[in-house]
Structures are given as C-alpha cells and as structure tokens.
Motif scaffolding. Structure first.
Motif, mmCIF file in Angstrom:
data_model
loop_
_atom_site.group_PDB
_atom_site.id
_atom_site.type_symbol
_atom_site.label_atom_id
_atom_site.label_comp_id
_atom_site.label_asym_id
_atom_site.label_seq_id
_atom_site.Cartn_x
_atom_site.Cartn_y
_atom_site.Cartn_z
ATOM 1 N N PRO A 24 62.496 42.740 74.518
ATOM 2 C CA PRO A 24 61.558 42.120 75.220
ATOM 3 C C PRO A 24 60.177 41.192 74.338
ATOM 4 C CG PRO A 24 61.470 44.388 75.905
ATOM 5 C CD PRO A 24 61.938 44.012 75.244
ATOM 6 N N PRO A 25 59.795 40.320 74.330
ATOM 7 C CA PRO A 25 58.809 39.624 73.800
ATOM 8 C C PRO A 25 57.655 40.578 74.288
ATOM 9 C CG PRO A 25 59.713 37.810 75.247
ATOM 10 C CD PRO A 25 59.983 38.723 75.786
ATOM 11 N N ALA A 26 57.516 41.044 75.041
ATOM 12 C CA ALA A 26 56.124 42.522 75.095
ATOM 13 C C ALA A 26 56.393 43.597 73.890
ATOM 14 C CB ALA A 26 55.881 42.697 76.010
ATOM 15 N N GLY A 27 57.448 43.624 73.822
ATOM 16 C CA GLY A 27 57.632 44.514 72.441
ATOM 17 C C GLY A 27 57.337 44.158 71.379
ATOM 18 N N PHE A 28 58.230 42.099 70.780
ATOM 19 C CA PHE A 28 57.459 42.407 69.588
ATOM 20 C C PHE A 28 56.539 42.229 69.331
ATOM 21 C CE2 PHE A 28 61.556 40.437 69.928
ATOM 22 C CZ PHE A 28 61.930 40.683 68.725
ATOM 23 N N VAL A 29 54.987 42.097 70.666
ATOM 24 C CA VAL A 29 53.797 41.851 70.598
ATOM 25 C C VAL A 29 53.513 43.270 69.843
ATOM 26 C CG1 VAL A 29 51.980 41.389 71.477
ATOM 27 C CG2 VAL A 29 53.776 39.460 71.758
ATOM 28 N N SER A 30 54.000 44.670 70.733
ATOM 29 C CA SER A 30 52.896 45.649 70.253
ATOM 30 C C SER A 30 53.481 45.996 68.829
ATOM 31 C CB SER A 30 54.176 47.094 71.406
ATOM 32 O OG SER A 30 53.900 47.666 71.621
ATOM 33 N N ILE A 31 54.705 46.199 68.643
ATOM 34 C CA ILE A 31 54.978 46.683 67.074
ATOM 35 C C ILE A 31 54.116 45.730 66.292
ATOM 36 C CG2 ILE A 31 57.046 46.175 65.741
ATOM 37 C CD1 ILE A 31 59.227 47.272 68.119
ATOM 38 N N LEU A 32 53.949 44.103 66.327
ATOM 39 C CA LEU A 32 53.334 43.669 65.603
ATOM 40 C C LEU A 32 51.487 43.965 65.171
ATOM 41 C CD1 LEU A 32 54.884 39.780 66.280
ATOM 42 C CD2 LEU A 32 55.317 41.592 64.130
ATOM 43 N N HIS A 33 51.124 44.268 66.798
ATOM 44 C CA HIS A 33 50.209 44.645 66.886
ATOM 45 C C HIS A 33 50.014 46.418 66.188
ATOM 46 C CE1 HIS A 33 46.288 45.305 68.831
ATOM 47 N NE2 HIS A 33 46.618 46.062 68.859
ATOM 48 N N CYS A 96 43.848 38.832 69.188
ATOM 49 C CA CYS A 96 45.090 38.515 70.581
ATOM 50 C C CYS A 96 45.578 39.244 71.469
ATOM 51 C CB CYS A 96 46.166 37.210 70.090
ATOM 52 S SG CYS A 96 44.743 35.814 69.686
ATOM 53 N N ALA A 97 46.193 40.100 70.155
ATOM 54 C CA ALA A 97 47.403 41.403 71.497
ATOM 55 C C ALA A 97 46.489 42.529 72.013
ATOM 56 C CB ALA A 97 47.824 42.243 70.041
ATOM 57 N N GLY A 98 45.188 42.271 70.876
ATOM 58 C CA GLY A 98 44.109 43.661 71.052
ATOM 59 C C GLY A 98 43.479 42.695 72.967
ATOM 60 N N LEU A 99 43.279 41.284 73.168
ATOM 61 C CA LEU A 99 42.660 40.834 74.419
ATOM 62 C C LEU A 99 42.878 41.215 75.298
ATOM 63 C CD1 LEU A 99 40.446 38.134 72.872
ATOM 64 C CD2 LEU A 99 40.133 40.156 74.136
ATOM 65 N N ARG A 100 44.688 40.988 74.899
ATOM 66 C CA ARG A 100 45.968 41.715 75.876
ATOM 67 C C ARG A 100 46.363 43.051 76.474
ATOM 68 N NH1 ARG A 100 51.309 43.165 75.235
ATOM 69 N NH2 ARG A 100 52.472 42.739 77.035
ATOM 70 N N HIS A 101 45.927 43.610 75.994
ATOM 71 C CA HIS A 101 46.262 45.481 76.211
ATOM 72 C C HIS A 101 44.816 45.442 76.915
ATOM 73 C CE1 HIS A 101 49.629 46.225 74.250
ATOM 74 N NE2 HIS A 101 49.048 45.805 73.212
ATOM 75 N N LEU A 102 43.629 45.338 76.611
ATOM 76 C CA LEU A 102 42.314 45.329 77.116
ATOM 77 C C LEU A 102 42.699 44.102 78.816
ATOM 78 C CD1 LEU A 102 39.942 44.615 74.850
ATOM 79 C CD2 LEU A 102 40.304 47.136 75.893
ATOM 80 N N TRP A 103 43.185 43.158 78.873
ATOM 81 C CA TRP A 103 43.360 42.817 80.428
ATOM 82 C C TRP A 103 44.216 43.448 81.101
ATOM 83 C CZ3 TRP A 103 47.987 39.830 81.797
ATOM 84 C CH2 TRP A 103 47.663 38.998 82.884
ATOM 85 N N MET A 104 45.372 43.987 80.533
ATOM 86 C CA MET A 104 46.568 44.412 81.469
ATOM 87 C C MET A 104 45.561 45.687 81.230
ATOM 88 S SD MET A 104 49.884 43.794 78.919
ATOM 89 C CE MET A 104 50.359 45.274 79.270
ATOM 90 N N ASP A 105 44.510 46.391 81.063
ATOM 91 C CA ASP A 105 43.983 47.787 81.170
ATOM 92 C C ASP A 105 43.145 47.761 82.094
ATOM 93 O OD1 ASP A 105 46.054 49.037 79.630
ATOM 94 O OD2 ASP A 105 44.616 49.030 77.733
ATOM 95 N N ALA A 106 42.708 46.616 82.524
ATOM 96 C CA ALA A 106 41.652 46.190 83.829
ATOM 97 C C ALA A 106 42.147 45.231 85.083
ATOM 98 C CB ALA A 106 40.488 45.088 82.541
ATOM 99 N N THR A 107 43.166 44.874 84.493
ATOM 100 C CA THR A 107 43.258 44.508 85.759
ATOM 101 C C THR A 107 44.526 45.136 86.998
ATOM 102 O OG1 THR A 107 45.336 43.084 84.027
ATOM 103 C CG2 THR A 107 43.288 42.053 85.120
#
Length: 141
Positions: A24-33, A96-107
């Motif tokens: 899934p796209p989230a997996g690609f983002v995680s690997i690319l991160h 950008c991926a780090g901000l995404r991870h922070l947002w996911m962790d915070a919400t």
C-alpha cells in the motif's frame, strides 16, 4: 459462497513473492522514509562540507558555486547537481513523512483511508517540492 481466497504472506521470499505482493502507499512512504534517512546520514559529511564551503569566505563560496558548473576534479558539474537533487529529495521526503508520522502519533485517529490519502499526499508533495527546487538548481528559473 464462492469467495476468492486471498493469499496470506507470512514470510516473503524475494525471488517468488515480491512480484505478486502489492504494497500500500503507506508502506512505500514508510520504506522511502527509511531510505531517505539513510541517504541523509551517509551523505552527512558531504552536507557539512557544502555548508562549510558556502559560509567560510567569499572565495570558498565562489569555489562552491563553481563546483556546480565546472565540477570537482573528474566529477562533472551535472553529476554534483544530480547528487544535490537526491539530497533535496531525501530531505524533503524525510521531512514530509516525518510530519505525517508526528500527525498520526498525535491524533491517534488514523483510519486505513486516512493513512492511504496522507501517504499519497506525502509522495506528491515531496516530489512536487523536489521538482520545484530541482528546476531552480538546474537553472530553469
């Protein structure tokens, strides 16, 4: 019921399973991160050297800017620009991926669809920003 059974992957074999596995796209983002973080870490000495050359004096700044035109030794200038473009992508994607991870962790309110859409947003935004800065780097504007 004639439901199609979906394959379950417990241990992926690189030679047989990766051709049929859809990440899934989230997996690609995680690997690319992870890849972008490794790229930034490995090329950190080059970044420090770039930073030092650009700030030490006017003469070293001229050497720094000439490296993008004339190259450094046997390395041509276009290759140095390409390495810098890779560094730009690595930084922007990691940010950008780090901000995404922070947002996911915070919400704590991430559904499968939110994860997919935020991953696509990160991929698109990092590539768009990289293209904009790459155009500046290669002198298109």
């Amino acid at each position: 019921m004639n439901t199609k059974t979906r394959p379950q992957y417990t241990n992926l074999n690189v030679f047989t399973d990766l051709t049929s596995y859809r990440l899934p796209p989230a997996g690609f983002v995680s690997i690319l991160h992870r890849i972008s973080g490794l790229l930034l870490f490995i090329l950190l000495p080059l970044l420090v050297w770039f930073f030092d050359k650009s700030l030490t004096s006017e003469i070293s700044y001229e050497e720094f800017t000439n490296a993008f035109v004339a190259g450094i030794g046997a390395v041509p200038g276009w290759f140095i620009k390409l390495v810098c473009l890779g560094l730009i992508w690595g930084y922007l994607h990691h940010f950008c991926a780090g901000l995404r991870h922070l947002w996911m962790d915070a919400t704590h309110s991430v559904s499968k669809e939110q994860g997919r859409s935020s991953a696509l947003l990160v991929l698109g935004l990092s590539l768009l920003l990289t293209a904009a800065l790459g155009a500046k780097l290669f002198g298109l504007y």
